[in-house]
Motif scaffolding. Structure first.
Motif, mmCIF file in Angstrom:
data_model
loop_
_atom_site.group_PDB
_atom_site.id
_atom_site.type_symbol
_atom_site.label_atom_id
_atom_site.label_comp_id
_atom_site.label_asym_id
_atom_site.label_seq_id
_atom_site.Cartn_x
_atom_site.Cartn_y
_atom_site.Cartn_z
ATOM 1 N N TYR A 193 7.755 1.638 -12.686
ATOM 2 C CA TYR A 193 6.278 1.118 -12.746
ATOM 3 C C TYR A 193 5.366 1.439 -11.178
ATOM 4 C CZ TYR A 193 7.021 -3.840 -11.183
ATOM 5 O OH TYR A 193 7.392 -4.360 -10.401
ATOM 6 N N ARG A 194 4.081 1.289 -11.605
ATOM 7 C CA ARG A 194 3.996 2.079 -10.158
ATOM 8 C C ARG A 194 3.260 0.380 -9.889
ATOM 9 N NH1 ARG A 194 -1.059 5.672 -9.575
ATOM 10 N NH2 ARG A 194 -2.077 4.808 -11.656
ATOM 11 N N ASP A 195 3.602 -0.078 -8.740
ATOM 12 C CA ASP A 195 2.624 -1.323 -7.518
ATOM 13 C C ASP A 195 1.163 -1.034 -8.155
ATOM 14 O OD1 ASP A 195 3.883 -4.343 -6.006
ATOM 15 O OD2 ASP A 195 1.496 -3.159 -6.079
ATOM 16 N N PRO B 26 3.573 13.190 -17.613
ATOM 17 C CA PRO B 26 2.398 13.901 -17.948
ATOM 18 C C PRO B 26 1.147 13.847 -16.977
ATOM 19 C CG PRO B 26 2.201 12.089 -19.350
ATOM 20 C CD PRO B 26 4.099 12.245 -19.067
ATOM 21 N N MET B 27 1.301 13.027 -15.760
ATOM 22 C CA MET B 27 0.414 12.932 -15.023
ATOM 23 C C MET B 27 1.100 12.922 -13.692
ATOM 24 S SD MET B 27 -2.003 12.773 -16.563
ATOM 25 C CE MET B 27 -3.206 11.774 -15.827
ATOM 26 N N LEU B 28 1.215 13.989 -13.466
ATOM 27 C CA LEU B 28 1.861 14.256 -11.709
ATOM 28 C C LEU B 28 0.125 12.941 -10.507
ATOM 29 C CD1 LEU B 28 3.704 14.046 -9.491
ATOM 30 C CD2 LEU B 28 3.252 16.813 -9.392
ATOM 31 N N ALA B 29 0.368 11.454 -10.091
ATOM 32 C CA ALA B 29 -0.583 11.485 -9.657
ATOM 33 C C ALA B 29 -0.254 11.024 -7.969
ATOM 34 C CB ALA B 29 -1.391 10.200 -10.170
ATOM 35 N N THR B 30 -0.094 10.389 -7.190
ATOM 36 C CA THR B 30 0.726 10.288 -6.062
ATOM 37 C C THR B 30 1.705 10.719 -5.846
ATOM 38 O OG1 THR B 30 1.279 8.206 -6.413
ATOM 39 C CG2 THR B 30 -0.337 7.551 -5.928
ATOM 40 N N HIS C 244 -8.037 3.861 -7.258
ATOM 41 C CA HIS C 244 -6.969 3.529 -8.226
ATOM 42 C C HIS C 244 -5.852 4.514 -8.343
ATOM 43 C CE1 HIS C 244 -9.455 0.297 -8.494
ATOM 44 N NE2 HIS C 244 -10.538 0.848 -8.432
ATOM 45 N N GLY C 245 -5.218 4.978 -7.414
ATOM 46 C CA GLY C 245 -4.776 6.788 -8.076
ATOM 47 C C GLY C 245 -5.447 7.249 -9.534
ATOM 48 N N TYR C 246 -5.985 7.203 -9.786
ATOM 49 C CA TYR C 246 -5.834 7.893 -11.292
ATOM 50 C C TYR C 246 -6.806 9.294 -10.645
ATOM 51 C CZ TYR C 246 -5.029 4.249 -14.357
ATOM 52 O OH TYR C 246 -4.631 2.672 -14.786
ATOM 53 N N ILE C 247 -6.491 10.138 -11.952
ATOM 54 C CA ILE C 247 -6.646 11.929 -11.477
ATOM 55 C C ILE C 247 -7.913 11.914 -12.131
ATOM 56 C CG2 ILE C 247 -5.890 14.105 -11.932
ATOM 57 C CD1 ILE C 247 -3.121 13.291 -12.447
ATOM 58 N N VAL C 248 -8.813 12.930 -11.324
ATOM 59 C CA VAL C 248 -10.258 12.456 -11.141
ATOM 60 C C VAL C 248 -10.101 14.588 -11.886
ATOM 61 C CG1 VAL C 248 -12.470 12.583 -11.155
ATOM 62 C CG2 VAL C 248 -10.808 10.898 -10.689
ATOM 63 N N LEU D 222 -7.841 12.336 -16.969
ATOM 64 C CA LEU D 222 -7.630 11.860 -19.106
ATOM 65 C C LEU D 222 -7.175 9.921 -19.427
ATOM 66 C CD1 LEU D 222 -4.456 11.869 -19.844
ATOM 67 C CD2 LEU D 222 -4.867 14.056 -20.118
ATOM 68 N N GLY D 223 -7.351 9.466 -18.065
ATOM 69 C CA GLY D 223 -7.434 8.162 -17.707
ATOM 70 C C GLY D 223 -5.516 7.528 -18.235
ATOM 71 N N ASP D 224 -5.546 6.742 -18.722
ATOM 72 C CA ASP D 224 -4.237 5.893 -18.815
ATOM 73 C C ASP D 224 -3.266 6.468 -19.838
ATOM 74 O OD1 ASP D 224 -1.524 4.966 -18.673
ATOM 75 O OD2 ASP D 224 -2.598 3.493 -17.753
ATOM 76 N N ALA D 225 -2.654 8.135 -19.093
ATOM 77 C CA ALA D 225 -1.663 8.757 -20.089
ATOM 78 C C ALA D 225 -0.705 7.790 -20.878
ATOM 79 C CB ALA D 225 -0.802 9.815 -19.873
ATOM 80 N N GLY D 226 -0.405 6.774 -20.707
ATOM 81 C CA GLY D 226 0.546 5.976 -21.367
ATOM 82 C C GLY D 226 -0.300 5.055 -22.387
ATOM 83 N N ASP D 227 -1.447 4.412 -21.804
ATOM 84 C CA ASP D 227 -1.801 3.716 -23.007
ATOM 85 C C ASP D 227 -2.992 4.353 -23.797
ATOM 86 O OD1 ASP D 227 -1.801 1.433 -22.028
ATOM 87 O OD2 ASP D 227 -3.362 1.326 -20.492
HETATM 88 N N1 URA Z 1 -1.598 7.870 -14.793
HETATM 89 C C1 URA Z 1 -1.821 8.292 -15.578
HETATM 90 O O1 URA Z 1 -1.775 7.848 -16.712
HETATM 91 N N2 URA Z 1 -2.946 8.283 -15.076
HETATM 92 C C2 URA Z 1 -3.493 8.778 -14.277
HETATM 93 O O2 URA Z 1 -4.827 9.720 -13.263
HETATM 94 C C3 URA Z 1 -2.878 8.506 -12.863
HETATM 95 C C4 URA Z 1 -1.799 8.315 -13.867
#
Ligand code: URA
Length: 209
Positions: A103-105, A132-136, A191-195, A198-203
């Motif tokens: 999980y991401r701290d 699904p999300m390669l963010a940081t 916040h480390g989200y991709i812009v 698509l938001g938080d993929a897990g949620d």
């Molecule tokens: N994880 C996500 O679910 N969404 C992001 O944008 C970045 C990381």
């Protein structure tokens, strides 16, 4: 970008657009992720080696191609990576599965491991790391670190969306791990989200928003 394949297939691009829309239902999001997972897997496995085997059709004996080597390993990073599993296992039902709990701290955005279970002979298999999300890129790097410690030598990263920062980080530390993605977005936010992402993929796939 070297070592990065953007899967531009029209079906993938169309489905990704549907997934990005904020009002897409949980059911719809999950179904689309399954479908895209299958299509991405099709591309990622395009160069797998084949071997000739002798078979018998109702009419004749023949030499026919089949996949060579051991079954591949799907290695989803929990939890969002699990969203790729159903679709991909539909296409390669005999694949092995390695679960990697990270999980991401929320403060440092670094990856914290809480679970790892993988086949013991990773060194003999192609391992597909799924997120699904390669963010940081922190989770992807941590997952690849761990898989390599356990013997994996042939790894590929499969994601739906990537940020340039995440690709750079993964490729800097693991240049031997190529990446497949449906799109490379603009950037990460604070916040480390991709812009635009698509938001938080897990949620979104599990309905936990
Ligand atoms: N994880 C996500 O679910 N969404 C992001 O944008 C970045 C990381």
């Amino acid at each position: 970008m070297q070592g990065v394949t953007v899967v531009g297939h029209p079906l993938v691009q169309h489905k990704l657009t549907l997934m990005r829309e904020k009002n897409r239902s949980t059911k719809g999001f999950r179904q689309l992720l399954n479908e895209i997972g299958m299509l991405l897997l099709y591309e990622v496995t395009r160069d797998l080696p084949l071997e000739e085997v002798e078979i018998e059709t109702p009419l004749a004996r023949m030499q026919a191609p089949q996949l060579a080597g051991k079954k591949l390993v799907l290695a989803p990073i929990l939890r969002a990576g699990v969203g790729f599993l159903d679709g991909m296992l539909g296409l390669v039902p005999s694949a092995r599965v390695a679960h990697i709990g990270l999980y991401r701290d929320p403060e440092t955005l670094s990856a914290v491991e809480y679970y790892f279970k993988a086949p013991s002979d990773l060194g003999d298999r192609l391992v597909l790391v799924l997120d699904p999300m390669l963010a940081t890129g922190h989770s992807a790097v941590a997952a690849v670190d761990r898989l390599k410690e356990r013997g994996a030598r042939d790894l590929r990263m499969v994601c739906l969306l990537a940020a340039p920062e995440g690709i750079r980080h993964l490729r800097d530390i693991h240049p031997d791990v190529p990446v497949w993605t449906a799109a490379i977005d603009e950037r990460l936010n604070d916040h480390g989200y991709i812009v635009p992402g698509l938001g938080d993929a897990g949620d979104r796939m599990f309905g936990t928003r």
